[in-house]
Write a protein that holds these residues in place. Structure first.
Motif, PDB file in Angstrom:
ATOM      1  N   GLY A 163       4.414  -0.641  -5.499  1.00 32.90           N
ATOM      2  CA  GLY A 163       4.629  -1.558  -4.394  1.00 32.90           C
ATOM      3  C   GLY A 163       3.379  -2.322  -3.987  1.00 32.90           C
ATOM      4  O   GLY A 163       3.121  -3.437  -4.465  1.00 32.90           O
ATOM      5  N   THR A 211      -0.841   2.067   3.134  1.00 30.40           N
ATOM      6  CA  THR A 211       0.239   1.077   3.117  1.00 30.40           C
ATOM      7  C   THR A 211       0.510   0.457   4.480  1.00 30.40           C
ATOM      8  O   THR A 211       1.160  -0.585   4.568  1.00 30.40           O
ATOM      9  N   VAL A 271       8.186   2.491   1.740  1.00 27.46           N
ATOM     10  CA  VAL A 271       7.980   1.408   0.782  1.00 27.46           C
ATOM     11  C   VAL A 271       9.282   1.179   0.039  1.00 27.46           C
ATOM     12  O   VAL A 271       9.859   2.111  -0.529  1.00 27.46           O
ATOM     13  N   SER A 294      13.373   3.801  -3.349  1.00 32.05           N
ATOM     14  CA  SER A 294      12.389   3.619  -2.289  1.00 32.05           C
ATOM     15  C   SER A 294      11.805   4.986  -1.974  1.00 32.05           C
ATOM     16  O   SER A 294      12.287   6.010  -2.483  1.00 32.05           O
TER      17      SER A 294
END
Length: 374
Positions: free
Chosen positions: A125, A183, A188, A287
């Protein structure tokens, strides 16, 4: 291939086919002596010598009971639900079972599944990596943790329970705090747009609809892991080394069995199992979300391996037993849910199954030790 070519003189000294050495066939525990009992007693003796026997008997009882209490459990959808629970649990339990046979513990499998999936998601990601390189890096990271665990155990003499508990805490902190710091989020998504995702998803995230229910590829990974572990345990020099490391460590070292190398390899195996569990979950959900992996998850793999016939003292057990126990665990959990019971009763049932397994395994072990050696 001649038997002496399997592992050299040291390994051959512990091979099961030698007269006076433990005899190991299929799922049976080592047995001693050359006397041939009558057919009925011989059949009973063989049955009692299987580490998986308590789990098989308990599975039959639990299936019969919840089959009546929760009729939906007998449907195709019920079977799919059971296998959904059993597959990832069984992958970890089979690896932990081999480590228990060698006389060691690993509490870091559950957190390894979470940490490795988070690392893969971060690389795919925010970092923008292709899928397959990201998977390779996360696997290498998992193997590095396994090597560290194994080296610490064999070089320091510290209990593996404490070493892997420390690893659990370190990875838990890195996974929970590090992921959010890197992140800026606890989740994500959008990973399926990454290069190579579709090909990797066919390996780790595919499923098939059978009888109106959906079965996931994790079941095939679980069956393959069980078959490979069983073959390696009972048909290779590595398997002999695993049993020797747990049953007679000092004698094995004197005979030249690579106990230290085998122990490190087994810790790498449990780390790989954790990576595989995390990867299967990542591709199924497409995910990843920050979650709190606690010691309950870590203990589940250990409990299932013990219910499957592995002794905490090492030297006895089987991968088949761990696989059967994972189904037992899944049937009990799904059965309680489908029957509409309070889910907390599952803990009581699991504790009872563990206690019965410990008593049964202790009886079998004393019985085998009481047999005279030729």
């Amino acid at each position: 291939m001649h038997p002496h070519d399997r592992g050299g003189p040291a390994a051959d000294a512990l091979l099961p086919h030698r007269r006076g050495s433990p005899t190991v066939i299929g799922d049976r525990l080592p047995s001693y002596g050359t006397a041939r009992p009558q057919a009925g007693r011989r059949f009973l003796s063989r049955a009692l010598a299987r580490p998986s026997l308590p789990a098989v008997v308990a599975l039959v009882v639990v299936v019969a009971f919840f089959g009546l209490q929760a009729p939906d459990l007998r449907s195709t959808a019920g079977l799919a639900g059971v296998l959904d629970v059993a597959a990832p649990l069984g992958i970890g339990a089979v690896a932990v079972a081999l480590l228990l046979i060698a006389g060691q513990f690993d509490l870091s499998v559950g957190i390894m599944a979470l940490a490795s999936s988070l690392l893969t998601a971060m690389l795919i990601g925010p970092a923008g990596w292709p899928t397959w390189p990201a998977l390779a890096v996360s696997l290498l990271a998992a193997l590095a943790v396994g090597v560290v665990n194994g080296v610490l155990v064999v070089n320091t003499g510290l209990p593996s329970f404490l070493v892997t508990l420390a690893t659990f805490l370190v990875l838990q902190g890195i996974a929970l705090a590090g992921f959010e710091a890197a992140t800026g989020s606890t989740q994500v998504g959008g990973l399926d747009a990454a290069p190579g995702w579709s090909s990797a998803a066919s390996v780790f995230g595919s499923s098939a609809e059978i009888g109106g229910a959906r079965f996931h590829v994790a079941v095939l990974w679980w069956l393959a892991a069980t078959a490979l572990a069983t073959w390696a345990l009972w048909r290779t020099a590595f398997g002999n080394a695993v049993f020797a490391a747990g049953g007679a460590r000092r004698a094995a070292r004197e005979l030249g069995v690579p106990v230290r190398r085998t122990t490190v390899a087994l810790f790498c195996l449990t780390a790989t199992a954790g990576w595989l569990i995390g990867t299967l979950g990542l591709f199924r959900l497409e995910s990843v979300q920050l979650g709190n992996a606690d010691l309950d998850t870590a203990l589940d793999f250990l409990v299932v391996a013990v219910i499957g016939g592995c002794l905490l003292t090492g030297g006895y057990g089987s991968a088949i037993g761990a696989a059967v126990a994972s189904v037992l665990y899944a049937v009990a959990r799904q059965g309680i849910t489908l029957a509409g019971w309070d889910p907390r009763w599952f803990l009581t049932l699991l504790g009872g199954l563990l206690l019965v397994a410990l008593v049964a395994n202790g009886v079998v072990r004393r019985r085998l030790k009481a047999k005279p050696r030729s």
